[in-house]
Design a protein around this motif. Sequence first.
Motif, PDB file in Angstrom:
ATOM      1  N   ALA A   1      -4.439  -2.226  -9.908  1.00 28.83           N
ATOM      2  CA  ALA A   1      -3.151  -1.753 -10.447  1.00 28.83           C
ATOM      3  C   ALA A   1      -2.858  -2.425 -11.781  1.00 28.83           C
TER       4      ALA A   1
ATOM      5  N   GLU B   1      -2.405  -0.570 -15.508  1.00 33.49           N
ATOM      6  CA  GLU B   1      -1.243  -0.760 -16.391  1.00 33.49           C
ATOM      7  C   GLU B   1      -1.678  -1.299 -17.747  1.00 33.49           C
ATOM      8  N   HIS B   2      -2.660  -2.185 -17.753  1.00 35.90           N
ATOM      9  CA  HIS B   2      -3.175  -2.727 -19.006  1.00 35.90           C
ATOM     10  C   HIS B   2      -3.827  -1.615 -19.833  1.00 35.90           C
TER      11      HIS B   2
ATOM     12  N   LYS C   1      -2.996   1.499 -19.767  1.00 34.10           N
ATOM     13  CA  LYS C   1      -1.895   2.304 -20.301  1.00 34.10           C
ATOM     14  C   LYS C   1      -1.341   1.685 -21.571  1.00 34.10           C
TER      15      LYS C   1
ATOM     16  N   LEU D   1       1.542  -6.502 -21.271  1.00 34.97           N
ATOM     17  CA  LEU D   1       2.203  -5.897 -20.111  1.00 34.97           C
ATOM     18  C   LEU D   1       3.710  -6.141 -20.116  1.00 34.97           C
TER      19      LEU D   1
ATOM     20  N   TRP E   1       6.543  -4.290 -17.874  1.00 42.47           N
ATOM     21  CA  TRP E   1       5.914  -3.728 -16.678  1.00 42.47           C
ATOM     22  C   TRP E   1       6.876  -3.890 -15.502  1.00 42.47           C
TER      23      TRP E   1
ATOM     24  N   THR F   1       8.679   1.483 -21.441  1.00 47.53           N
ATOM     25  CA  THR F   1       7.249   1.720 -21.593  1.00 47.53           C
ATOM     26  C   THR F   1       6.474   0.423 -21.400  1.00 47.53           C
ATOM     27  N   VAL F   2       5.353   0.484 -20.688  1.00 48.26           N
ATOM     28  CA  VAL F   2       4.506  -0.704 -20.523  1.00 48.26           C
ATOM     29  C   VAL F   2       4.040  -1.144 -21.906  1.00 48.26           C
TER      30      VAL F   2
END
Length: 101
Positions: free
Chosen positions: A28, A32-33, A35, A76, A79, A84-85
């Motif tokens: 996960a 996210e990274h 993204k 991040l 997050w 936005t990430v």
Amino acid sequence: MTVLASALDTGGSDYADARAAMLDKLAALDAEHAKALAGGGEKYTARHRKRGKMLARERIELLVDPDSPFLELSPLAAWGSDYTVGASLITGIGVIEASSA
């Protein structure tokens, strides 16, 4: 060299369950990274390119000295929030040497 003794049973079911849970969390985190590194997604990167602009990380790559590292500090940021990430910003440390021309 001193060897530390451990009572951890790496063959046990508790260990396997904890390992699987940690691998899920790491996956996960990697998603996210990715993204954040994608710069907002294909829609936004295409819009930048259409305008003739470079992405922020591309500009940073050109700004720092060749073959010197750039340590991104908060990819991040935001997050787990409604934002936005990456929080639409890039912070980091890099080497930029001014040349005397």
